[in-house]
Design a protein around this motif. Structure first.
Motif, mmCIF file in Angstrom:
data_model
loop_
_atom_site.group_PDB
_atom_site.id
_atom_site.type_symbol
_atom_site.label_atom_id
_atom_site.label_comp_id
_atom_site.label_asym_id
_atom_site.label_seq_id
_atom_site.Cartn_x
_atom_site.Cartn_y
_atom_site.Cartn_z
ATOM 1 N N ILE A 291 -23.778 74.984 71.099
ATOM 2 C CA ILE A 291 -22.583 75.342 70.335
ATOM 3 C C ILE A 291 -21.384 74.768 71.077
ATOM 4 C CG2 ILE A 291 -21.252 77.212 69.295
ATOM 5 C CD1 ILE A 291 -23.695 79.024 69.829
ATOM 6 N N SER A 292 -20.552 73.990 70.382
ATOM 7 C CA SER A 292 -19.368 73.426 71.017
ATOM 8 C C SER A 292 -18.214 73.386 70.039
ATOM 9 C CB SER A 292 -19.660 72.011 71.540
ATOM 10 O OG SER A 292 -19.941 71.133 70.472
ATOM 11 N N ASN A 293 -16.984 73.259 70.564
ATOM 12 C CA ASN A 293 -15.797 73.133 69.725
ATOM 13 C C ASN A 293 -14.767 72.330 70.496
ATOM 14 O OD1 ASN A 293 -13.355 75.102 70.675
ATOM 15 N ND2 ASN A 293 -15.328 75.972 71.294
ATOM 16 N N ASP A 294 -13.813 71.740 69.783
ATOM 17 C CA ASP A 294 -12.815 70.880 70.413
ATOM 18 C C ASP A 294 -11.460 71.563 70.559
ATOM 19 O OD1 ASP A 294 -12.024 70.949 67.812
ATOM 20 O OD2 ASP A 294 -12.171 68.785 67.454
ATOM 21 N N MET A 295 -11.427 72.899 70.396
ATOM 22 C CA MET A 295 -10.180 73.645 70.489
ATOM 23 C C MET A 295 -10.130 74.539 71.727
ATOM 24 S SD MET A 295 -8.351 72.844 67.799
ATOM 25 C CE MET A 295 -7.216 74.219 67.571
ATOM 26 N N ASN A 296 -11.140 74.419 72.595
ATOM 27 C CA ASN A 296 -11.229 75.250 73.792
ATOM 28 C C ASN A 296 -11.229 76.738 73.472
ATOM 29 O OD1 ASN A 296 -11.345 73.140 75.727
ATOM 30 N ND2 ASN A 296 -9.130 72.841 75.508
ATOM 31 N N VAL A 298 -12.830 80.256 73.406
ATOM 32 C CA VAL A 298 -13.837 80.911 74.233
ATOM 33 C C VAL A 298 -14.804 81.677 73.336
ATOM 34 C CG1 VAL A 298 -14.255 82.628 76.032
ATOM 35 C CG2 VAL A 298 -12.270 81.112 76.173
ATOM 36 N N ILE A 299 -16.060 81.291 73.368
ATOM 37 C CA ILE A 299 -17.086 81.976 72.584
ATOM 38 C C ILE A 299 -17.409 83.287 73.284
ATOM 39 C CG2 ILE A 299 -19.399 81.832 71.612
ATOM 40 C CD1 ILE A 299 -19.135 78.746 71.934
ATOM 41 N N GLU A 300 -17.168 84.392 72.594
ATOM 42 C CA GLU A 300 -17.408 85.700 73.196
ATOM 43 C C GLU A 300 -18.827 86.180 72.956
ATOM 44 O OE1 GLU A 300 -14.284 87.951 71.406
ATOM 45 O OE2 GLU A 300 -12.741 87.164 72.749
ATOM 46 N N LYS A 316 -24.178 87.683 74.493
ATOM 47 C CA LYS A 316 -22.835 87.508 75.028
ATOM 48 C C LYS A 316 -22.740 86.124 75.675
ATOM 49 C CE LYS A 316 -21.781 92.380 75.826
ATOM 50 N NZ LYS A 316 -21.370 93.401 76.819
ATOM 51 N N ILE A 317 -21.586 85.449 75.507
ATOM 52 C CA ILE A 317 -21.446 84.076 75.991
ATOM 53 C C ILE A 317 -20.329 83.951 77.028
ATOM 54 C CG2 ILE A 317 -21.026 81.685 75.360
ATOM 55 C CD1 ILE A 317 -23.624 82.729 74.215
ATOM 56 N N ASN A 318 -19.077 84.164 76.624
ATOM 57 C CA ASN A 318 -17.886 84.034 77.466
ATOM 58 C C ASN A 318 -17.755 82.623 78.045
ATOM 59 O OD1 ASN A 318 -15.499 85.018 78.604
ATOM 60 N ND2 ASN A 318 -16.532 85.508 80.540
ATOM 61 N N ALA A 319 -17.800 81.621 77.181
ATOM 62 C CA ALA A 319 -17.634 80.221 77.584
ATOM 63 C C ALA A 319 -17.205 79.419 76.360
ATOM 64 C CB ALA A 319 -18.930 79.663 78.156
ATOM 65 N N THR A 320 -16.663 78.219 76.591
ATOM 66 C CA THR A 320 -16.224 77.386 75.469
ATOM 67 C C THR A 320 -17.381 76.628 74.838
ATOM 68 O OG1 THR A 320 -15.666 75.616 77.004
ATOM 69 C CG2 THR A 320 -13.892 77.114 76.368
ATOM 70 N N ASP A 321 -18.470 76.447 75.580
ATOM 71 C CA ASP A 321 -19.684 75.813 75.060
ATOM 72 C C ASP A 321 -20.870 76.651 75.503
ATOM 73 O OD1 ASP A 321 -18.551 73.226 73.957
ATOM 74 O OD2 ASP A 321 -17.906 73.102 76.048
ATOM 75 N N ALA A 322 -21.958 76.589 74.751
ATOM 76 C CA ALA A 322 -23.104 77.423 75.095
ATOM 77 C C ALA A 322 -24.386 76.823 74.525
ATOM 78 C CB ALA A 322 -22.907 78.837 74.559
ATOM 79 N N GLN A 323 -25.494 77.217 75.125
ATOM 80 C CA GLN A 323 -26.809 76.924 74.587
ATOM 81 C C GLN A 323 -27.508 78.238 74.275
ATOM 82 O OE1 GLN A 323 -28.835 74.262 77.389
ATOM 83 N NE2 GLN A 323 -28.547 72.613 75.911
ATOM 84 N N VAL A 324 -28.139 78.278 73.116
ATOM 85 C CA VAL A 324 -28.831 79.485 72.669
ATOM 86 C C VAL A 324 -30.281 79.118 72.362
ATOM 87 C CG1 VAL A 324 -28.953 81.273 70.901
ATOM 88 C CG2 VAL A 324 -26.724 80.493 71.727
ATOM 89 N N VAL A 339 -18.308 84.579 67.409
ATOM 90 C CA VAL A 339 -17.056 85.320 67.609
ATOM 91 C C VAL A 339 -16.344 84.747 68.828
ATOM 92 C CG1 VAL A 339 -16.004 87.579 68.039
ATOM 93 C CG2 VAL A 339 -18.046 87.399 66.597
ATOM 94 N N THR A 340 -15.073 84.334 68.656
ATOM 95 C CA THR A 340 -14.316 83.727 69.739
ATOM 96 C C THR A 340 -12.975 84.429 69.916
ATOM 97 O OG1 THR A 340 -12.930 82.100 68.582
ATOM 98 C CG2 THR A 340 -15.267 81.559 68.834
ATOM 99 N N ASP A 341 -12.242 84.001 70.919
ATOM 100 C CA ASP A 341 -10.910 84.559 71.136
ATOM 101 C C ASP A 341 -9.886 84.031 70.145
ATOM 102 O OD1 ASP A 341 -10.902 81.966 72.132
ATOM 103 O OD2 ASP A 341 -9.589 82.436 73.824
#
Length: 352
Positions: A291-296, A298-300, A316-324, A339-341
């Motif tokens: 999971i990634s995005n170009d707006m920085n 934070v994936i909660e 729970k993630i708490n990062a701008t990019d993640a692997q699930v 869900v992000t900030d």
């Protein structure tokens, strides 16, 4: 038009003197057809009335039926409303509950702005269908769209609709493009939250959503002093002489909220959905998805549900990019709520 429409749910305090007049997430309804008929006279699930027409003769549309309005498991996290448009050159769909005039009349004094927010998933945007989908706020006679929005299935372009008087034109309900071609296009296969409002005192109509500056885009409406009297989920053929329609499309809508407020509060920061567009890949996948995005943003957290609306994974993630990891899931189609900030997005994930 054909009736007085509306959604009647509850009146409750929101903040200060603002009031939530309507709220609907469809989770109390049952998967399947909303109504048993299409004339808008017999209430179906949730007391919703449904009207479907192929249009006046001669028309090439043939598919008006109860299946045009269905509760499906592909909502934004759980159940949602799926509309199917006409398959030819004419036709329309409307769904509503009666009772809005009484809700509006009981509002707190000074709350003269009506705000509507709705999640909508435009699909992949690869269809040739010219169908449009969205929501309208009507006056009592049903001949003025005080505020509304539509999304075109073929392009995912978002439009504002308002009873207004464009320069050099007579007063009427006009559809406005929101940017130079190709316009404001919603993300594919993703729920976006759209907000529209109508100010009874000034007539101003406002729209907010993904791709629109934070202040929104407004039109000077021509219905000053007119009370809103009905709220509809809508779909139309979208046919034009230059671009004829010959096939139907579907879109899914969810999480309707209608408020009466004294000052604008459309899409406050913690309500904005899909102000961030995510990439989820590879998709389909057998084990890991990124999971990634170009707006920085934070994936909660992420939450995945199956097509029956059951939660099958949360993390729970708490990062701008993640692997699930989805290696533990059965083969099939899932909805991933991110869900992000900066807001919330829902993406379809296919497990091979």
């Amino acid at each position: 038009m054909k009736k007085l429409l509306l959604l009647s749910l509850f009146v409750a305090p929101l903040f200060s003197s603002a009031q939530v007049l309507l709220s609907e997430d469809f989770n109390a309804l049952t998967v399947g057809d909303v109504s048993t008929e299409i004339t808008g006279t017999i209430p179906g699930q949730g007391d919703y009335l449904f009207f479907a027409s192929n249009g006046t003769a001669p028309t090439t549309s043939t598919n008006a039926g109860v299946t045009n309005s269905q509760i499906v498991s592909g909502g934004n996290a759980s159940l949602g409303l799926q509309f199917e448009g006409p398959n030819g050159d004419k036709g329309s769909r409307y769904m509503w509950q009666d009772g809005f005039p009484a809700l509006w009349a009981a509002r707190v004094s000074g709350n003269n702005i009506v705000e509507l927010e709705l999640d909508i998933n435009p699909g992949a945007g690869t269809t040739t269908s010219r169908n449009t989908f969205g929501a309208y706020i009507f006056n009592a006679a049903g001949d003025r769209v005080l505020a509304g929005f539509t999304v075109r299935a073929a392009t995912r372009e978002l439009f504002l609709v308002a009873y207004s008087t464009p320069t050099g034109n007579p007063v009427g309900s006009y559809t406005y493009s929101l940017a130079a071609a190709p316009g404001i296009q919603l993300p594919a296969d993703t729920f976006s939250r759209i907000g529209i409002s109508y100010n009874k005192t000034t007539g101003q109509v406002l729209i907010k959503g993904p791709g629109i500056a934070a202040a929104g885009i407004s039109v000077n409406g021509s219905a000053t002093g007119t009370d809103p009297a009905e709220v509809d989920f809508i779909s139309f053929s979208g046919n034009t002489t230059a671009a004829p329609n010959s096939s139907s499309a579907t879109m899914v809508m969810d999480n309707l909220q209608v408020k009466a407020v004294s000052t604008g509060s459309l899409l406050s920061v913690n309500q904005v959905t899909n102000n961030v567009d995510f990439s989820v890949y590879p998709n389909p996948s057998r084990d890991l998805v990124t999971i990634s995005n170009d707006m920085n943003a934070v994936i909660e957290t992420i939450e995945m549900t199956d097509l029956n609306g059951r939660v099958v994974k949360s993390q729970k993630i708490n990062a701008t990019d993640a692997q699930v990891s989805i290696s533990d899931l059965s083969t099939g189609v899932y909805m991933m709520k991110i869900v992000t900030d900066q807001g919330t997005a829902t993406k379809k994930v296919v497990k091979e």
